[in-house]
Design an enzyme around this catalytic site. Sequence first.
Site, mmCIF file in Angstrom:
data_model
loop_
_atom_site.group_PDB
_atom_site.id
_atom_site.type_symbol
_atom_site.label_atom_id
_atom_site.label_comp_id
_atom_site.label_asym_id
_atom_site.label_seq_id
_atom_site.Cartn_x
_atom_site.Cartn_y
_atom_site.Cartn_z
ATOM 1 N N ASP A 1 -11.255 -2.633 -2.193
ATOM 2 C CA ASP A 1 -11.841 -2.670 -0.845
ATOM 3 C C ASP A 1 -12.857 -1.533 -0.712
ATOM 4 O OD1 ASP A 1 -9.613 -0.822 -0.934
ATOM 5 O OD2 ASP A 1 -9.850 -0.576 1.220
ATOM 6 N N HIS B 1 -8.869 -7.460 -8.909
ATOM 7 C CA HIS B 1 -9.094 -7.690 -7.485
ATOM 8 C C HIS B 1 -10.042 -6.589 -7.017
ATOM 9 C CE1 HIS B 1 -8.096 -8.920 -3.366
ATOM 10 N NE2 HIS B 1 -8.101 -7.640 -3.071
ATOM 11 N N ASP C 1 -3.333 -12.010 -14.012
ATOM 12 C CA ASP C 1 -4.721 -11.529 -14.106
ATOM 13 C C ASP C 1 -5.605 -12.450 -13.281
ATOM 14 O OD1 ASP C 1 -7.102 -10.377 -14.735
ATOM 15 O OD2 ASP C 1 -7.171 -11.119 -16.810
ATOM 16 N N GLU D 1 -5.081 -5.228 -8.469
ATOM 17 C CA GLU D 1 -6.185 -4.488 -7.877
ATOM 18 C C GLU D 1 -6.512 -3.276 -8.756
ATOM 19 O OE1 GLU D 1 -5.841 -3.793 -3.644
ATOM 20 O OE2 GLU D 1 -7.821 -2.855 -3.567
HETATM 21 O O1 9MR Z 1 -0.434 0.888 -2.957
HETATM 22 C C1 9MR Z 1 -0.266 0.455 -1.612
HETATM 23 C C2 9MR Z 1 1.072 -0.240 -1.467
HETATM 24 O O2 9MR Z 1 2.138 0.630 -1.722
HETATM 25 C C3 9MR Z 1 1.185 -0.826 -0.073
HETATM 26 O O3 9MR Z 1 2.389 -1.546 0.052
HETATM 27 C C4 9MR Z 1 -0.028 -1.716 0.181
HETATM 28 C C5 9MR Z 1 -0.013 -2.382 1.549
HETATM 29 O O4 9MR Z 1 -0.214 -1.456 2.560
HETATM 30 O O5 9MR Z 1 -1.211 -0.978 0.063
HETATM 31 C C6 9MR Z 1 -1.408 -0.439 -1.223
HETATM 32 O O6 9MR Z 1 -2.568 0.310 -1.226
HETATM 33 C C7 9MR Z 1 -3.798 -0.355 -1.093
HETATM 34 C C8 9MR Z 1 -4.483 0.179 0.151
HETATM 35 O O7 9MR Z 1 -3.768 -0.218 1.278
HETATM 36 C C9 9MR Z 1 -5.930 -0.219 0.265
HETATM 37 N N1 9MR Z 1 -6.681 0.069 -0.936
HETATM 38 C C10 9MR Z 1 -6.052 -0.502 -2.137
HETATM 39 C C11 9MR Z 1 -4.641 -0.047 -2.308
HETATM 40 C C12 9MR Z 1 -4.027 -0.596 -3.597
HETATM 41 O O8 9MR Z 1 -3.717 -1.931 -3.553
#
Ligand code: 9MR
Length: 542
Positions: A154, A469, A515, A524
């Site tokens: 993101d 992702h 994947d 991601e």
């Molecule tokens: O790593 C994070 C995970 O533990 C949470 O459950 C999830 C949902 O809130 O978010 C993950 O972190 C993401 C973040 O919110 C936005 N940028 C990417 C992160 C990795 O997926």
Amino acid sequence: MQIYVNQVGYPQNARKVAAANFPCHFQLINALTKQCALDGTARTKGFDDCSGEEVYQIDFSDVTVPGSYYILAENGVQSHVFQIGENVYESLKTAVIKALYFQRCGCELTEKHAGVYTHKACHTTPSVFLDDYINKVPDPQQLDMTGGWHDAGDFGRYSSPAAVALAHLLYAYELFPDKLQMDLNIPESGNDMPDLLNECLYELTWLMKMQAPDGGVYHKLTSFSHAGFIMPEEDSAQFLIYPVSSMATADFAAVMALASRVYAPFRSDFSEQALTAAKKAWSWLDSNPYVGFHNPAGSNTGEYDDESDLDERLWASAELLRTDKENAAAYIEKLKEYSALPISKTDFGWTDVSGFATLTILFDPDHSAGDFEADYKKVLFAEADRLCKLQAGSGYQLAMQPEDFVWGSNMVVCNRSMLLILASLLSDSIEAAAYREAALNQLHYLLGRNAMDTSYVTGFGENAFKNPHNRPTYADGIELPMPGWVSGGPFKAPCDEAAIERIPAGTPPMKCYVDHVDSYSTNEITIYWNSPVAFMTAFFSK
Ligand code: 9MR
Ligand code: ZN
């Protein structure tokens, strides 16, 4: 039937083991000459509960001649080709750090530095405060918050994750400066500073903007909702400054104190500015209790919520104690208080940063923490020994248990490698070699010695993952992803549709991975999943 290897390769003098999920006699074949360099029988390791497989280990440590090899079983099953060599992780090390340049926000990525992965400057307009945005305040205050690295797939930029990624990188530089002098081919290359520090300064300069006038640090800078799968410069959403949190403030204090030390020989102005900012954040912490963070209703960008700020405060006290000698008395008192708490002291992730306190205490040449050192050492070695035991019982020689396969499990894998590296650095020769080998085992898993037969770094290994992702990867129309990205990896409870659809219920944790570009919970990329790999590969490079 499969044979799993580190698809990048094995250092020539290290122990070299592959894993198979069937009993076999094997040959190690030189990929060029097709000659057999070694043959033998795989050793039974028994059932592996992370992968749900019966595992057999193929040991080819005796072969030390550099070259390309693969393993061939008598039934014809072959492994991927890998290297044995003196410095097999050199280009990997450069790539995982260079990948951060591709996350730069607010500037154009030019062909000279980005090759085919160019794009125009993104997110260059001023930001406004969340409350003003929600309340539709006319003429809201506007602030320049441009810069930094996109956090992940993101476009958000979040203070704590930024501080953690910087910590992995800056501590790596403090510990192994000679191994982090690579030219990254970035705009600043060729100036008076190593490129690693140039790249980190891009992020630090942005992070500095995240401090409020009263010293508190804003939790994050994102749009209200995630953008679609578009190029960053096409994202015209308003970026918002979310409220201050005590986690962000403490992480900021710690990493700015660290940066102040690291940049002192190169950028004295920045170094001073960083220390001042760290102290200001510290006084905010002194007069404010825990301030958590949750998204307001309807906002879906990353939350990075954390129920405790004690590990962050611990890290800040340890860092400032080491850097800001004049005020040592105040920090040591706090360090005493936090040290007595029953919290972990060995983690290096965004929820738990306590391991950074341990690191900075144990590697402080001035021994500022005095008597506390002994306690922290004990905790570090207890954890290192626990990890070695886990490896001894694992078919993949991996220090992970089924419950450790959380969202971003590869970070757990890599952070454990970091801890083992620290244990190795603090040990005498025999133990040092054992911890070093254990740290390397975690890297072998990441690069393909796993039940998915996958290298979790794009561009590295015959079967490297290809569909991160990541918005630009999807939107840029280029077939291959940028090289050097680390996947979050298997998640025992995948929660995105792409993964749920493809991973049958009851799949063992190590195999809960797909994947697929839509699988945000298993595939991601993030800045703080790359940064520990920079730490590891720096340690293992010649
Ligand atoms: O790593 C994070 C995970 O533990 C949470 O459950 C999830 C949902 O809130 O978010 C993950 O972190 C993401 C973040 O919110 C936005 N940028 C990417 C992160 C990795 O997926
Ligand atoms: Zn951007």
